[in-house]
Design an enzyme around this catalytic site. Structure first.
Site, PDB file in Angstrom:
ATOM      1  N   GLU A  35       6.003   4.385  17.043  1.00 36.57           N
ATOM      2  CA  GLU A  35       5.593   3.178  16.312  1.00 36.57           C
ATOM      3  C   GLU A  35       4.198   3.299  15.719  1.00 36.57           C
ATOM      4  OE1 GLU A  35       7.330   0.493  15.539  1.00 36.57           O
ATOM      5  OE2 GLU A  35       9.134   1.268  16.502  1.00 36.57           O
ATOM      6  N   GLY A  36       3.330   4.064  16.359  1.00 38.66           N
ATOM      7  CA  GLY A  36       1.990   4.265  15.813  1.00 38.66           C
ATOM      8  C   GLY A  36       2.029   4.962  14.472  1.00 38.66           C
ATOM      9  N   HIS A  37       2.872   5.998  14.363  1.00 43.50           N
ATOM     10  CA  HIS A  37       3.039   6.683  13.081  1.00 43.50           C
ATOM     11  C   HIS A  37       3.639   5.742  12.033  1.00 43.50           C
ATOM     12  CE1 HIS A  37       3.270  10.322  15.825  1.00 43.50           C
ATOM     13  NE2 HIS A  37       2.301  10.663  14.980  1.00 43.50           N
ATOM     14  N   GLU A 151      -6.915   5.747  14.385  1.00 46.20           N
ATOM     15  CA  GLU A 151      -8.209   5.734  15.051  1.00 46.20           C
ATOM     16  C   GLU A 151      -8.150   6.233  16.494  1.00 46.20           C
ATOM     17  OE1 GLU A 151      -9.958   1.854  14.646  1.00 46.20           O
ATOM     18  OE2 GLU A 151     -10.738   2.308  12.644  1.00 46.20           O
ATOM     19  N   GLN A 156     -11.418  13.046  14.940  1.00 44.55           N
ATOM     20  CA  GLN A 156     -10.691  13.719  13.870  1.00 44.55           C
ATOM     21  C   GLN A 156     -10.809  12.943  12.565  1.00 44.55           C
ATOM     22  OE1 GLN A 156      -6.516  15.512  14.217  1.00 44.55           O
ATOM     23  NE2 GLN A 156      -6.062  13.544  13.276  1.00 44.55           N
ATOM     24  N   ARG A 190       2.614  12.809  23.034  1.00 44.64           N
ATOM     25  CA  ARG A 190       2.563  13.418  24.367  1.00 44.64           C
ATOM     26  C   ARG A 190       3.064  12.479  25.462  1.00 44.64           C
ATOM     27  NH1 ARG A 190      -1.771  16.063  21.811  1.00 44.64           N
ATOM     28  NH2 ARG A 190      -1.838  18.299  22.231  1.00 44.64           N
TER      29      ARG A 190
END
Length: 283
Positions: A35-37, A151, A156, A190
């Site tokens: 869901e983050g992607h 974030e 990165q 992960r």
């Protein structure tokens, strides 16, 4: 939705879109989408006519070869997940190592004004040279108008912004807020590899960050750091690698608080052999 594995094909697609006056967004990922992607892709769809999602497990940013070997590769389910958002405004670039590196799987050497030597840079040898190499290559191949990064990997994100600045790459880089599980754990590919007992314990990381933010209101950075270290020293499953309160521009640890400076707390924790990172804004 089309899936491309060849850089010439994806470059030709983007060129044809731009000739029509369309804007193109890029969401670089290593797959095992969650869901983050999807939140990054959704942000891209709001601000662009078309979004390219790259799915590539980049070997040059892994200092641990075993971690590279174990990293989940789930292209078919990734594509199916993207199709739940849009089937006609998203395309996937899933190249091979050969397509990206053309037989020379080595990192370029970058200088990011010292950002690369803080936090992750102290624990992951060569990691940000690998990140810089693949992001620069993707920007050259895809030539997007906008690019979106989470974030959760705040260091990165800052390094990618520095890359664009130093190499004068015509891409607008946007950072998107951390997407979390219901229990607060920062979403990560992960997480799927966590053993049940570690998955149950892992939300302790965010819980500790929230408490650290509260303490930072009245305590010094050193006192907060000492408190966090004690919390993990007493935890029987999670092992703290680092906890740092740092300036968001330089990423250097702060010695004293200042209302003129924005700071975040950064943390890296081992849950068995799975390394989890997170961060939170403190002011």
């Amino acid at each position: 939705m089309e899936v491309y594995s060849n850089k010439n094909q994806i470059s030709n697609l983007v060129n044809s879109l731009k000739l029509k006056g369309f804007t193109v967004g890029l969401v670089p990922t290593m797959g095992a989408l969650h869901e983050g992607h999807l939140a990054l892709v959704s942000e891209g769809l709001v601000n662009n006519d078309r979004v390219i999602v790259s799915i590539f497990v980049n070997p040059t940013q892994f200092d641990n070869k075993e971690d590279l070997k174990k990293y989940p590769r789930t292209l078919e389910s990734d594509v199916a997940l993207l199709q739940t958002i849009s089937n006609d405004r998203i395309d996937v670039y899933a190249p091979t190592v050969t397509d990206i590196y053309e037989g020379d799987v080595d990192s370029e050497i970058f200088e990011f004004d010292g950002l690369e030597f803080e936090m992750e840079g102290k624990f992951r040898n060569g990691h940000f040279n690998g990140v810089g190499t693949i992001v620069k290559r993707l920007f050259e191949i895809v030539n997007p108008d906008n690019a979106y990064f989470g974030e959760k990997d705040f260091q990165q994100l800052q390094i990618v912004k520095k890359l664009v600045e130093k190499y004068q790459i015509p891409v607008m880089v946007t950072g998107c807020k951390i997407h979390r599980e219901v229990n607060g754990l920062a979403m990560s590919s992960r997480n799927t590899r966590l053993k049940p007992e570690y998955a149950k314990a892992a939300p302790f990381i965010y819980k500790t960050l929230i408490a650290a933010k509260v303490k930072f209101g009245t305590k010094s950075a050193n006192k907060v750091s000492e408190w966090v270290e004690k919390q993990f020293a007493n935890h029987n499953l999670l092992k703290l690698e680092y906890f740092i309160i740092a300036d968001i521009k330089t990423l250097k640890p702060i010695k004293r608080k200042s209302k003129k400076r924005l700071v975040r707390a950064f943390i890296a924790v081992y849950a068995d052999d799975i390394r989890l990172i997170d961060n939170i804004a403190l002011n």
